[in-house]
Design an enzyme around this catalytic site. Structure first.
Site, PDB file in Angstrom:
ATOM      1  N   SER A 305      19.182 -10.061 -29.564  1.00 31.16           N
ATOM      2  CA  SER A 305      18.316 -10.590 -28.512  1.00 31.16           C
ATOM      3  C   SER A 305      19.064 -11.652 -27.719  1.00 31.16           C
ATOM      4  CB  SER A 305      17.064 -11.220 -29.111  1.00 31.16           C
ATOM      5  OG  SER A 305      17.402 -12.358 -29.869  1.00 31.16           O
ATOM      6  N   ASP A 306      18.708 -11.808 -26.458  1.00 35.31           N
ATOM      7  CA  ASP A 306      19.116 -13.013 -25.762  1.00 35.31           C
ATOM      8  C   ASP A 306      18.436 -14.184 -26.482  1.00 35.31           C
ATOM      9  OD1 ASP A 306      20.163 -14.869 -23.988  1.00 35.31           O
ATOM     10  OD2 ASP A 306      19.705 -13.672 -22.216  1.00 35.31           O
ATOM     11  N   TRP A 307      18.955 -15.376 -26.237  1.00 29.94           N
ATOM     12  CA  TRP A 307      18.536 -16.537 -27.029  1.00 29.94           C
ATOM     13  C   TRP A 307      17.066 -16.897 -26.744  1.00 29.94           C
ATOM     14  CZ3 TRP A 307      22.656 -14.635 -28.411  1.00 29.94           C
ATOM     15  CH2 TRP A 307      23.539 -15.226 -29.295  1.00 29.94           C
TER      16      TRP A 307
END
Ligand SMILES: *[C@@H]1O[C@H](CO)[C@@H](O)[C@H](O)[C@H]1NC(C)=O
Ligand SMILES: *[C@@H]1O[C@H](CO)[C@@H](O)[C@H](O)[C@H]1NC(C)=O
Ligand SMILES: *[C@@H]1O[C@H](CO)[C@@H](O)[C@H](O)[C@H]1NC(C)=O
Ligand SMILES: *[C@@H]1O[C@H](CO)[C@@H](O)[C@H](O)[C@H]1NC(C)=O
Ligand SMILES: *[C@@H]1O[C@H](CO)[C@@H](O)[C@H](O)[C@H]1NC(C)=O
Ligand SMILES: *[C@@H]1O[C@H](CO)[C@@H](O)[C@H](O)[C@H]1NC(C)=O
Ligand SMILES: *[C@@H]1O[C@H](CO)[C@@H](O)[C@H](O)[C@H]1NC(C)=O
Ligand SMILES: *[C@@H]1O[C@H](CO)[C@@H](O)[C@H](O)[C@H]1NC(C)=O
Ligand SMILES: *[C@@H]1O[C@H](CO)[C@@H](O)[C@H](O)[C@H]1NC(C)=O
Ligand SMILES: *[C@@H]1O[C@H](CO)[C@@H](O)[C@H](O)[C@H]1NC(C)=O
Ligand SMILES: *[C@@H]1O[C@H](CO)[C@@H](O)[C@H](O)[C@H]1NC(C)=O
Ligand SMILES: *[C@@H]1O[C@H](CO)[C@@H](O)[C@H](O)[C@H]1NC(C)=O
Length: 818
Positions: A305-307
């Protein structure tokens, strides 16, 4: 990714059933394309309709050369407890920007994930390379690989297992998008080649590449939901990128397909929603992850995932998300204060049967297969302890798990990279105008330098993550920036050259003063300088879209002011990309150089070009229009309704982005896509086109999927060649570009012509070489939404080769099918 930011959520319980992430395939909307307010049209939402959810998440098969590594990964996973499996898929606060903890009993020392696409950001004694946009502007495949390899060596030297890059999302749908400069070009073909070369380079060095952000991440505004007062309560959902199926394939997926073909270890899913439904976030969208990426493109690695882009546990996992980064992290400002949707929830889910252990095993196997494939289990360097001290994202005070750091501190990983960064910075600059023999400079002794981009950043060298008034720009901001270990400024390099020539450099760095002053009264001596060099800059950063396409800090006024007196005015921009340059026809402006974001050797790269030690050979990887309002497809920056899901971005320009739009509507532009001058001249002649296969069918043979999709799509089926001659007096590099116009039988909306080949050809004066372009099946096809296949249309194709998208020197037609 986004180490700064962001908003997230952390509430509701996850152990729900898989949520049906709806997708829509769309058609257009017809209101004003320039409006920044895109009203919600519920009629269209309905018309977009839903496409089936894609479950279950496909298992890795190891196809394409990862078979042996897959066996090692399976043997590894077989030894793990459920808690260890949960650890393997869940980030923790630790020394790197992303961390997977070690399992000492299995000799697994964990994973270190670091930003980003132009440098290892959280590091000392590391290099800052030329940005993606500069690399795209080089149109040089060998350079792209060389940069990728050198970057990979630095990441590995610092003990990072994963590079969080490269970027082809955003692609560059909108000239205004804040992160376009992290990627290479708004053209998917050019971007795809750059992805492939960069990933191959990174992984040749032994580090994993992470292609990001998958997919439709074309604006920063409202990329995350709006949260109330740092609580989990949301007032507005994240924006939804609404993309029809053909556009998804022909533009936004295209460069990512190259990334999968190049065997990228990882993909990062994006923040925003995709195609409309309330929960269709990039990281829990089964169509994009299970369907497009893992099934159609045959991706064998893992999706992280993106952060903070994970909004659920089981639902995201079943929709194809394999790793939650950075792990527990709450809404903006509450970093690492909140338990992860993964972590302990994985253990609970497996134990109570709501999460299939086979899916969790596949997640871990996908994570460990590229690790073994790249031999990261063998003598991998330890994480440089200095990185942990520099990591403000998860400082030691936030760590809840054990990280034992060992090995040499503050390792210098820069090697000889300064030399290649100097070359790369120059190769990424585009000479847009050069009249009256202005450039190259001929040992001028009276040089006047103007503009706030010329000198040192006045406050600090650690200012690379914010915009600042005084000091040259070499990179944009956010997770894609770098930490300079030194920075050569334009002024420094120009002064040292002038000194060699016995000349003088007088300079004014205050833009307000220059814009409002009478330049003739500032000069010392008070006479026409041999040359006036105007240094301007344009900032862009993660988490914000650009407000305008001008140069910053009253740069246009600075140019007008200088050019009203100096008859030999050379304008240089350090910029994230598009600037509209309204003064380009001014008679006293004799040269314009778009120098992009060149990295740490900024001034040296520039002086090499201005003095002719390096012949400019960059070409625009985007279009410069006459006016900012000429661009279509702006980001959606406001809504005037209050519905929770009302942030919608309709990609209703479909395939018409950048030159595809300007060409479709015959719009005059200032400098077209692919344009770039040299100090020499080139000719192109003798176009020859030949089939490399016989009996070519419209539909590809249905072959088992390999990384990159049906391998038949990547077969070269035609070749074209031209002879390229240096007709001038100095050595230089030409960039012949091949564009394809599909036959009229192709569906409505097909672009007039599209880039499908380019080469960089270095030529001595008078020299001629042959440039050959191989056209793959995909290059000659459109995506057919009915058959869900790439189809070669019947009829006559036009093949053009020239020096830009509008300087098409030779052309011929060919019938491909049959
Ligand atoms: C919504 O879209 C439909 C279909 O394109 C169109 O007929 C209608 O006028 C639109 N409504 C608004 C309010 O824009
Ligand atoms: C993945 O492999 C496991 C173990 O072989 C199997 O139980 C599961 O059904 C497979 N999943 C899919 C989606 O094929
Ligand atoms: C771990 O490494 C040690 C030292 O190389 C070795 O003796 C041991 O067998 C390894 N253990 C595993 C589980 O691979
Ligand atoms: C946010 O918090 C502040 C300070 O606690 C409070 O005054 C304000 O009313 C809150 N706003 C909302 C929308 O809850
Ligand atoms: C599961 O996730 C939720 C949401 O983040 C969190 O509140 C909860 O503590 C987690 N449970 C475990 C056991 O980690
Ligand atoms: C960290 O390591 C030490 C020493 O090996 C051990 O005693 C301790 O329990 C570990 N702590 C955690 C949180 O794992
Ligand atoms: C820049 O010049 C303007 C106009 O002369 C002046 O007002 C301003 O103080 C100057 N800025 C700095 C930082 O010197
Ligand atoms: C160009 O420079 C000359 C010399 O200073 C000046 O007279 C002229 O007005 C300038 N041209 C323009 C269009 O500003
Ligand atoms: C750009 O377009 C705007 C809106 O149409 C117009 O007002 C402006 O004059 C144009 N600028 C130029 C330089 O053509
Ligand atoms: C929202 O803004 C658009 C564009 O300005 C306008 O056409 C529309 O009428 C507005 N809708 C409402 C409900 O105010
Ligand atoms: C653009 O110009 C071409 C060639 O002159 C012409 O065939 C075409 O119809 C024009 N397209 C538009 C949208 O005006
Ligand atoms: C091409 O197709 C034709 C008709 O099916 C066949 O006769 C011919 O042998 C094929 N040629 C090749 C080279 O396969």
């Amino acid at each position: 990714m986004a180490a700064f930011l962001s908003s997230l959520l952390a509430s509701s319980v996850l152990l729900s059933n898989a949520v049906n992430a709806q997708n829509f395939d769309g058609n257009g909307r017809s209101d004003d394309a320039f409006s920044y307010v895109q009203p919600l049209n519920t009629t269209i939402l309905t018309e977009y309709g839903s496409s089936p959810a894609v479950y279950p998440s496909p298992n890795i098969t190891g196809v394409g050369g990862w078979e042996a590594a897959l066996q090692k990964a399976k043997a590894f996973v077989a030894q793990l407890t459920t808690e260890e499996k949960a650890d393997m898929v869940t980030g923790q606060a630790g020394p790197c920007v992303g961390n997977i903890v070690a399992i000492p009993r299995l000799n697994f020392s964990g994973l270190c994930l670091q930003d980003g696409p132009l440098a290892i950001r959280v590091a000392d004694f590391a290099s800052v390379f030329a940005a993606g946009v500069s690399t795209g502007a080089s149109w040089d495949k060998a350079l792209m690989y060389e940069r990728g390899l050198a970057m990979g060596q630095e990441f590995k030297g610092k003990g990072a297992h994963v590079v969080l890059g490269p970027v082809s999302g955003p692609l560059g749908r909108s000239a205004y998008a804040g992160r376009n400069w992290e990627g290479f070009s708004s053209d998917p073909y050019l971007s795809g080649i750059a992805m492939e070369q960069t990933i191959t380079g990174h992984q040749a060095a032994g580090v994993q590449a992470c292609a990001k952000h998958w997919v439709g991440n074309e604006q920063e505004t409202q990329r995350n939901p709006t949260y109330v007062n740092m609580t989990n309560e949301k007032t507005f959902n994240a924006v939804s990128a609404n993309i029809d199926d053909r556009t998804m394939h022909e533009l936004y997926m295209w460069p990512f397909a190259n990334a999968v073909k190049a065997k990228a270890a990882a993909f990062m899913c994006s923040y925003q929603r995709i195609n409309g439904s309330e929960i269709s976030y990039g990281c829990q969208n089964s169509k994009s992850q299970n369907g497009l990426l893992k099934t159609e493109l045959g991706f064998q690695g893992y999706v992280m995932s993106d952060w903070g882009a994970t909004h659920t546990g089981v639902a995201a996992i079943e929709a194809g998300l394999d790793m939650n980064m950075p792990g527990g992290m709450g809404p903006y400002g509450l970093q690492f204060g909140v338990p992860s949707y993964f972590g302990g929830n994985i253990t609970i889910g497996v134990n109570n049967g709501s999460l299939a252990v086979s899916r969790v095993d596949d997640m871990v196997i996908r994570i460990m297969t590229p690790y073994f494939w790249l031999n990261q289990d063998q003598n991998y360097p330890s994480i440089d302890p200095s990185g942990a001290d520099l990591n403000t994202f998860s400082p030691r005070s936030t760590w809840t798990r054990n990280f034992t750091l060992s090995g040499e501190r503050s390792r210098d990983v820069r090697s000889n990279h300064a030399e290649l960064i100097r070359r790369h910075g120059a190769a990424g600059a585009v000479l847009l105008k050069n009249v009256n023999g202005s450039l190259p400079l001929k040992a001028p002794t009276n040089i006047a330098v103007f503009g706030n981009d010329a000198g040192e950043p006045t406050q600090s060298s650690v200012l690379n993550q914010v915009d600042y008034e005084y000091g040259t720009l070499s990179s944009g901001g956010g997770s894609g920036t770098g930490q300079f270990s030194y920075l050569v400024t334009p002024l420094q390099a120009l002064q040292s050259r002038a000194q060699q020539d016995g000349g003088l450099v007088h300079y004014w760095l205050n833009n307000t003063l220059i814009a409002n002053g009478d330049i003739s009264t500032l000069l010392i001596p008070r006479s026409q300088p041999d040359v006036c060099i105007v240094m301007l800059k344009t900032w862009a950063e993660e988490a914000a879209d650009r407000a305008h396409l001008s140069v910053d800090w009253d740069g246009n006024d600075v140019v007008e002011s200088v050019a009203s007196y100096c008859t030999n005015t050379v304008v240089v921009t350090h910029s994230s990309g598009v600037n509209t340059l309204p003064w380009s026809d001014h008679p006293n402006i004799t040269a314009i150089l778009a120098a992009h974001y060149p990295g740490q050797e900024n001034g040296n790269s520039l002086a090499d070009l201005l003095y002719g030690d390096v012949n400019p050979s960059g070409h625009l990887p985007y279009t410069i229009a006459m006016n900012g309002t000429d661009y279509n497809a702006p980001p959606t920056t406001a809504i005037n309704t209050t519905g929770f899901n009302d942030w919608q971005s309709w990609f209703d320009e479909k395939l018409e982005i950048d030159y595809r739009y300007f060409d479709a509507h015959n719009i005059t532009v200032r400098y077209e896509f692919g344009f770039g001058l040299s100090y020499t001249t080139f000719n192109i002649a003798n176009l020859s086109i030949s089939a490399l296969a016989s009996n070519i069918t419209s539909y590809p043979e249905a072959q088992p999927v390999q990384p990159g999709g049906n391998p038949a799509l990547w077969d070269s089926i035609y070749a074209a060649s031209v002879s390229v001659t240096n007709s001038g007096k100095v050595t230089g590099a030409a960039v012949p570009q091949l564009y394809v116009g599909l036959p009229s039988s192709a569906p409505a909306g097909t672009p007039v012509r599209q880039l499908r080949g380019f080469e960089k050809v270095y030529l001595a004066p008078g020299e001629t070489q042959t440039a050959t372009f191989e056209l793959m099946r995909r290059d000659l096809s459109y995506w057919d939404i009915i058959s869900q296949q790439w189809v070669i249309p019947e009829g006559k194709f036009t093949i053009y080769v020239g020096f830009s998208s509008r300087d098409l020197v030779v052309q011929d037609t060919v019938t491909v099918v049959g």
